[in-house]
Design a protein around this motif. Sequence first.
Motif, PDB file in Angstrom:
ATOM      1  N   ALA A  34       0.841  -1.200   0.000  1.00 24.87           N
ATOM      2  CA  ALA A  34       0.000   0.000   0.000  1.00 24.87           C
ATOM      3  C   ALA A  34       0.873   1.246   0.000  1.00 24.87           C
ATOM      4  N   THR A  35       0.446   2.255  -0.720  1.00 24.38           N
ATOM      5  CA  THR A  35       1.135   3.548  -0.708  1.00 24.38           C
ATOM      6  C   THR A  35       0.509   4.420   0.365  1.00 24.38           C
ATOM      7  N   ILE A  36       1.347   4.981   1.222  1.00 22.46           N
ATOM      8  CA  ILE A  36       0.890   5.796   2.350  1.00 22.46           C
ATOM      9  C   ILE A  36       1.043   7.274   1.995  1.00 22.46           C
ATOM     10  N   GLY A  37       0.025   8.051   2.271  1.00 23.15           N
ATOM     11  CA  GLY A  37       0.088   9.497   2.086  1.00 23.15           C
ATOM     12  C   GLY A  37      -0.150  10.212   3.397  1.00 23.15           C
ATOM     13  N   VAL A  38       0.773  11.070   3.790  1.00 20.80           N
ATOM     14  CA  VAL A  38       0.649  11.819   5.038  1.00 20.80           C
ATOM     15  C   VAL A  38       0.483  13.293   4.697  1.00 20.80           C
ATOM     16  N   VAL A  39      -0.673  13.844   5.007  1.00 16.67           N
ATOM     17  CA  VAL A  39      -0.987  15.235   4.691  1.00 16.67           C
ATOM     18  C   VAL A  39      -0.635  16.102   5.900  1.00 16.67           C
ATOM     19  N   GLY A  40       0.375  16.923   5.743  1.00 20.18           N
ATOM     20  CA  GLY A  40       0.860  17.747   6.844  1.00 20.18           C
ATOM     21  C   GLY A  40       2.129  17.145   7.409  1.00 20.18           C
ATOM     22  N   LEU A  41       3.268  17.770   7.171  1.00 22.77           N
ATOM     23  CA  LEU A  41       4.563  17.209   7.570  1.00 22.77           C
ATOM     24  C   LEU A  41       5.143  17.961   8.757  1.00 22.77           C
ATOM     25  N   GLY A  42       4.286  18.195   9.750  1.00 18.68           N
ATOM     26  CA  GLY A  42       4.732  18.865  10.967  1.00 18.68           C
ATOM     27  C   GLY A  42       5.166  17.881  12.028  1.00 18.68           C
ATOM     28  N   TYR A  43       4.978  18.260  13.283  1.00 17.08           N
ATOM     29  CA  TYR A  43       5.477  17.462  14.404  1.00 17.08           C
ATOM     30  C   TYR A  43       4.777  16.111  14.510  1.00 17.08           C
ATOM     31  N   VAL A  44       3.553  15.977  13.947  1.00 19.33           N
ATOM     32  CA  VAL A  44       2.834  14.697  13.929  1.00 19.33           C
ATOM     33  C   VAL A  44       3.095  13.949  12.629  1.00 19.33           C
ATOM     34  N   GLY A  45       2.944  14.633  11.519  1.00 13.36           N
ATOM     35  CA  GLY A  45       2.984  13.979  10.218  1.00 13.36           C
ATOM     36  C   GLY A  45       4.343  13.435   9.829  1.00 13.36           C
ATOM     37  N   LEU A  46       5.397  14.201  10.051  1.00  8.86           N
ATOM     38  CA  LEU A  46       6.721  13.735   9.621  1.00  8.86           C
ATOM     39  C   LEU A  46       7.156  12.475  10.366  1.00  8.86           C
ATOM     40  N   PRO A  47       7.066  12.411  11.701  1.00  9.12           N
ATOM     41  CA  PRO A  47       7.441  11.158  12.372  1.00  9.12           C
ATOM     42  C   PRO A  47       6.616   9.966  11.898  1.00  9.12           C
ATOM     43  N   LEU A  48       5.321  10.184  11.624  1.00  2.00           N
ATOM     44  CA  LEU A  48       4.476   9.095  11.134  1.00  2.00           C
ATOM     45  C   LEU A  48       4.946   8.643   9.755  1.00  2.00           C
ATOM     46  N   ALA A  49       5.231   9.586   8.880  1.00  2.00           N
ATOM     47  CA  ALA A  49       5.702   9.241   7.544  1.00  2.00           C
ATOM     48  C   ALA A  49       7.019   8.476   7.605  1.00  2.00           C
ATOM     49  N   THR A  59       6.000   5.898   0.823  1.00  2.00           N
ATOM     50  CA  THR A  59       5.328   6.936   1.598  1.00  2.00           C
ATOM     51  C   THR A  59       5.525   8.290   0.947  1.00  2.00           C
ATOM     52  N   ARG A  60       4.411   8.996   0.764  1.00  2.00           N
ATOM     53  CA  ARG A  60       4.450  10.329   0.169  1.00  2.00           C
ATOM     54  C   ARG A  60       3.960  11.332   1.206  1.00  2.00           C
ATOM     55  N   GLY A  61       4.801  12.296   1.519  1.00  6.32           N
ATOM     56  CA  GLY A  61       4.388  13.382   2.380  1.00  6.32           C
ATOM     57  C   GLY A  61       3.822  14.510   1.543  1.00  6.32           C
ATOM     58  N   ILE A  62       2.738  15.099   2.007  1.00  9.81           N
ATOM     59  CA  ILE A  62       2.081  16.183   1.267  1.00  9.81           C
ATOM     60  C   ILE A  62       2.018  17.411   2.161  1.00  9.81           C
ATOM     61  N   ASP A  63       2.563  18.509   1.703  1.00  9.60           N
ATOM     62  CA  ASP A  63       2.561  19.731   2.499  1.00  9.60           C
ATOM     63  C   ASP A  63       2.582  20.921   1.559  1.00  9.60           C
ATOM     64  N   LEU A  64       1.891  21.987   1.933  1.00  5.34           N
ATOM     65  CA  LEU A  64       1.850  23.198   1.117  1.00  5.34           C
ATOM     66  C   LEU A  64       3.037  24.120   1.385  1.00  5.34           C
TER      67      LEU A  64
END
Length: 468
Positions: A34-49, A59-64
Motif C-alpha cells: 500500500a502507498t501511504i500518504g501523510v498530509v501535513g509534515l509537521g510534528y505529527v505527520g513527519l514522524p508518522l511518515a 510513503t508520500r508526504g504532502i505539504d503546502l
Amino acid sequence: MNQKFQTQSESPSSIMDGADPFQKLQQKIQQQTATIGVVGLGYVGLPLAVEYAKAGFETRGIDLDSERVRRLDQGENYNDDLDDETVERVVGEGFLSADEGFGHAGNVDVFFICVPTPVTEHNEPDTSYIESATRSIGEHLRPGQLVVLKSTTYPGTTEEVVQDVLGKTQEGLQVGHDYFVAFSPERIDPGNEEYTTANTPVVAGGVTSRCTTLAEQAIGQVVQEVHTVSNPKVAEMEKLLENIYRSVNIALVNELAQLSERMDDVSIWEVIEAASTKPFGFDPFYPGPGLGGHCIPVDPHYLSWTAQRHDFETSFITLSARVNEDMPFHVCQSVTEAIAQQPVALSDATVLILGVAFKANVDDTRHSPAGTIIRLLQEKGVGTIRYHDPHVESYSVPGSNGEAIDVPSVALTPEALHGCDVAVITTGHDAFDAEMIAEHAPQIVDTRNALADVEERHREKIQLLGHE
C-alpha cells in the motif's frame, strides 16, 4: 477474515473492479504494498511518515510549505525528535518523498490527515485545514482508499466534515464499501525520548466496522498497540479527555500555587513532592506560567463548543481553562513587583525572558505563555525585553496593531544577566546554567522551580511561583 465482512454486499464500483475494495486494500496493507500518504509534515505527520518509510512502505508526504518539501526531498531532517541519519536514509532509498500538493494523491491507498486545528478569535473550532485537505483528497478519491484523520478536534468532525466532504466530492462511491474513513488521534509528546510514534499506543474508530478494521491494520504496521473503539466520536472524545485531564489538574495546582504565595512557610512544590509519596490515588502535576503547545490550551474550547451544541455547559472545564489562561497575568505582576524592588523606573527596566518554547528541551513555541508575558510587559511599558532560548533562534509576538514584533535574542552570559533588572524563567530547559543565573541576575522570577538546587545565599532574590 471475519465472516461479517465477507457477507456485505458489494457496490457497483466493486463489481466493476472485480474485487471488493476492502479486501484489496487489506491485502495491500498486509503485503506492505500500500502507498501511504501523510498530509501535513509537521510534528505529527513527519514522524508518522518516517515510521512507514522505515517499515518499507512507499510513503508520500504532502505539504503546502515549499520549504519543508524541499528540505525533506533533499533528505534533510527538521524535527528534533527524529534521527537525521534515518530521515536521510529513507529518503535516499526512495521510501519517502514529499509533494507540494496532491498531484500524486490518486496513487495513495491510505491517507493520514495531520493538519492544524486552531480556534477562531471567538474560541470556536476552525476546521478549515481539515476541510481543505479533505477536498483535495476527494478530488482523487477512488475505490480502495482509507482516509484517517489524526488532528485533534471536536466529537463529530470525522463524520460531519471528512465523511461529508468526501461523499459530496465523489457521490458515486459509498463509505464503508468503496472507500473508508476513520479517526485516530495523535499522541505525540515533543521531546519525549521514551515514548515515540512507534511505541505509544493509539486509539482508532471508524465510520463503519470495515473502516475500523482497515484503520487498525494500517496503523498496526508501525504502531505496537492499537485500541479500537466503536465509532469516531468516541475516539475524538477520548483525545479531548486526555488533554483536558491535564488542563484541569494543572489548573488545580496553579490555583493552589497562588494561594501558597499568600501563606507563610508553604511552598506548593514541597507540597506536591510530599503528596507524591502516596503510591495510589495521586498523580503529580506542577504549576507554571500558563499552558502552551498545540492541544491543551485549545481543547477545552473545543469541548465547550461541543457542549453548547447539546445544551450543556462545561462549567468546571471552562473555569479550569480560565485559571490557566490567567497565569501569564500573574507572572507579569510578579515581574513588575521584582522591578519595583530596584531603583529603576519601569520604562527604563530590562527584562530577560529565559525560555520561549512552551515546554522544556523543545523548539515549539505555539501558544507559549512566554509570548503572552512579553506582550503584557510591553503593554505595561517595560523599557527593554530580551530573551534567550537555546532551542529557538528567533521569536516574535503580535503587537497591538496585529503585526509581529521581533524580540531580540541574547546569549546567556554573566554579562547579559548583569545587564537585566529581572530574569524570568518561563521554560525549564536543561541547558540553563542554574548557578550562573542565580549568581548574576539581580532579581529572578522562577516559574518552573528551575533553581531548586542553587545555593541558599541566592534565595532572597528569587521569587518562586507558588512560594511566599
